[in-house]
Design a protein around this motif. Structure first.
Motif, short mmCIF file in Angstrom:
data_model
loop_
_atom_site.label_atom_id
_atom_site.label_comp_id
_atom_site.label_asym_id
_atom_site.label_seq_id
_atom_site.Cartn_x
_atom_site.Cartn_y
_atom_site.Cartn_z
N HIS A 92 -2.10 -5.34 5.49
CA HIS A 92 -1.68 -4.10 4.84
C HIS A 92 -1.74 -2.94 5.85
O HIS A 92 -2.76 -2.73 6.51
CB HIS A 92 -2.55 -3.84 3.62
N LEU B 249 5.02 0.85 8.73
CA LEU B 249 5.56 -0.50 8.88
C LEU B 249 6.17 -0.73 10.26
O LEU B 249 5.94 -1.77 10.89
CB LEU B 249 6.60 -0.75 7.80
N PRO C 220 9.54 -2.71 1.77
CA PRO C 220 8.11 -2.45 1.94
C PRO C 220 7.41 -3.45 2.85
O PRO C 220 6.24 -3.27 3.16
CB PRO C 220 7.57 -2.57 0.52
N ASP D 35 2.72 -5.35 5.05
CA ASP D 35 3.08 -4.72 3.77
C ASP D 35 2.54 -3.30 3.75
O ASP D 35 1.33 -3.08 3.92
CB ASP D 35 2.47 -5.54 2.63
N ASP D 36 3.46 -2.31 3.56
CA ASP D 36 2.98 -0.92 3.47
C ASP D 36 2.73 -0.50 2.02
O ASP D 36 2.35 0.64 1.77
CB ASP D 36 3.95 0.04 4.16
N ASN D 37 2.97 -1.38 1.07
CA ASN D 37 2.68 -1.18 -0.36
C ASN D 37 3.42 0.02 -0.96
O ASN D 37 3.02 0.52 -2.02
CB ASN D 37 1.17 -1.04 -0.58
N SER D 38 4.48 0.47 -0.32
CA SER D 38 5.23 1.60 -0.85
C SER D 38 5.87 1.24 -2.19
O SER D 38 5.98 2.10 -3.09
CB SER D 38 6.30 2.05 0.14
N SER D 39 6.30 0.00 -2.34
CA SER D 39 6.90 -0.43 -3.61
C SER D 39 5.83 -0.56 -4.68
O SER D 39 6.02 -0.15 -5.84
CB SER D 39 7.63 -1.76 -3.42
N ASN D 40 4.68 -1.13 -4.32
CA ASN D 40 3.60 -1.31 -5.30
C ASN D 40 3.12 0.03 -5.86
O ASN D 40 2.82 0.15 -7.06
CB ASN D 40 2.41 -2.03 -4.65
N ARG D 41 3.07 1.03 -5.01
CA ARG D 41 2.52 2.33 -5.44
C ARG D 41 3.43 3.05 -6.43
O ARG D 41 3.00 4.01 -7.07
CB ARG D 41 2.23 3.20 -4.21
N ARG D 42 4.65 2.59 -6.56
CA ARG D 42 5.54 3.19 -7.57
C ARG D 42 5.30 2.58 -8.96
O ARG D 42 5.85 3.05 -9.95
CB ARG D 42 7.00 2.99 -7.15
#
Length: 394
Positions: A20, A24, A47, A61-68
């Motif tokens: 993580h 990216l 992401p 994984d930068d977790n940009s999608s998860n954080r939405r």
């Protein structure tokens, strides 16, 4: 543990690992540099950035999608991805062993879900349409091999951790090994899972999640330092294992290791080259009189085979073995109708060697020519028709 009435729907071993990161591109460039691989621009835009490695892949994984997702939390970042053949069967099975974090997410060619292990760590189970086809080892410009050699699961209670993961994956628990600081869960494919309680034993707060392989630990360390990578721990040796640890731009730790006992089986030199000949005495005279070889054992008679070496003693020896005419084959082949040599030798002066060969009536394939930066070459045939190439370096 697997029984006759229950099939374990997970593959043993890590299909991929998640690292993580916050940036990216920066992370992709760092890991690409570490492994000597080109950065693939087409993998940016989402992401994750992934490395297709043999056995166990690597996913940044930068977790940009998860954080939405309002239902997602930072403690839901997965670590190990386990592969499965049927996502629904795997989901039902995991539900009896751990806390699942939502229903499977389904796409055209892939489906996955996450679960939380008893130690609080989150992992992923993934199904893919292609079955996770095994990629080849990429061509690398780094002494650090683009292959994950081990995945560390840091545990506080080795016995409990080993019992749980063994039960989950349906492999026997090796009770006698749970007192060790490293417990190995062998993988059917990819990197082994290495349960590690060294951090707990030493009261350390950091974790080392995985290890890349290297053939030469000294060369790998020098490469990392030359490329300006942050060293967390220099080279350490534990028995036959040598390793060092780096810190990536986000502070994630990455170990590079080599088992020197295992590496002791690597080829580390050339002993001899064997050439079949039809007239041993004739060939011995050619290689000694014209090419300057000397007998390895001058006291031995020339009978059906003979050993020679260079005057300097450098390079492999030469073993001439007499064979019947019907068994003889030359040590070269054709490509596009042109002869290609199998044996390349070295001389300090190919022009002088060429003059010597011409005076003796030797069949010349290529008179001296020079190619920079490789040096000069001359090609000719020995008495049995073996095509030989001699290089003058520099």
């Amino acid at each position: 543990m697997e029984t006759a009435s229950q099939r374990i729907p997970l593959q043993t071993g890590a299909a991929s690992l998640f690292v993580h990161v916050t940036d990216l591109r920066r992370a992709a460039e760092w890991y690409s540099d570490l492994l000597g691989l080109p950065v693939k621009e087409e993998r940016f835009g989402g992401p994750v950035y992934w490395f297709d490695l043999p056995g166990t892949g690597l996913i940044l994984d930068d977790n940009s999608s998860n954080r939405r997702n309002p239902d997602w939390r930072e403690d839901m970042k997965p670590f190990v991805m386990f592969a499965c053949d049927d996502i629904d069967e795997a989901y039902a099975y995991i539900g009896t062993k751990a806390e699942t974090l939502g229903e499977p997410e389904r796409y055209a060619d892939v489906a996955h879900f996450c679960f939380r292990a008893p130690d609080g760590r989150v992992h992923m189970v993934c199904w893919s349409k292609d079955g996770g086809a095994e990629p080849e080892l990429p061509t690398s410009l780094s002494p650090i091999r683009p292959r994950i050699g081990g995945v560390f699961l840091n545990v506080r209670d080795m016995r409990a951790g080993a019992a749980w993961i063994s039960d989950l994956l349906g492999v026997p628990l090796k009770e006698e090994e749970t007192s060790e600081s490293i417990y190995v869960v062998p993988a059917a494919r990819g990197a082994d899972l290495l349960l590690d309680d060294n951090r707990a034993r030493n009261g350390e707060t950091f974790e080392i999640p995985f290890m890349f392989d290297a053939n030469d630990i000294e060369a790998a360390y020098a490469y990392a330092v030359e490329h300006g990578m942050s060293v967390f721990h220099g080279i350490q040796r534990h028995g036959t294992v040598a390793c060092f640890t780096l810190s990536d731009p986000d502070g994630n730790l990455v170990m590079v290791g080599s088992d020197e006992e295992e590496r002791a089986g690597d080829i580390d030199g050339y002993t001899l080259v064997q050439l079949p000949v039809t007239d041993l005495k004739r060939s011995v005279a050619f290689y000694t009189d014209l090419l300057g070889y000397v007998p390895e054992h001058p006291e031995r008679p020339v009978e059906d085979h003979y050993f020679l070496r260079t005057q300097s003693g450098s390079g492999p020896g030469l073993h001439l073995l007499e064979v019947a005419a019907g068994e003889f084959k030359t040590d070269h082949w054709l490509r596009d109708g042109k002869p290609i040599h199998g044996l390349e030798l070295h001389s300090r002066n190919v022009r002088e060697l060429h003059r010597r060969l011409v005076r003796s009536g030797v069949r010349i394939e290529a008179s001296p020519y020079f190619v920079q930066p490789c040096g000069g070459y001359v090609k000719f045939y020995d008495p049995d028709g073996h095509l030989l190439c001699v290089n003058q370096s520099g």
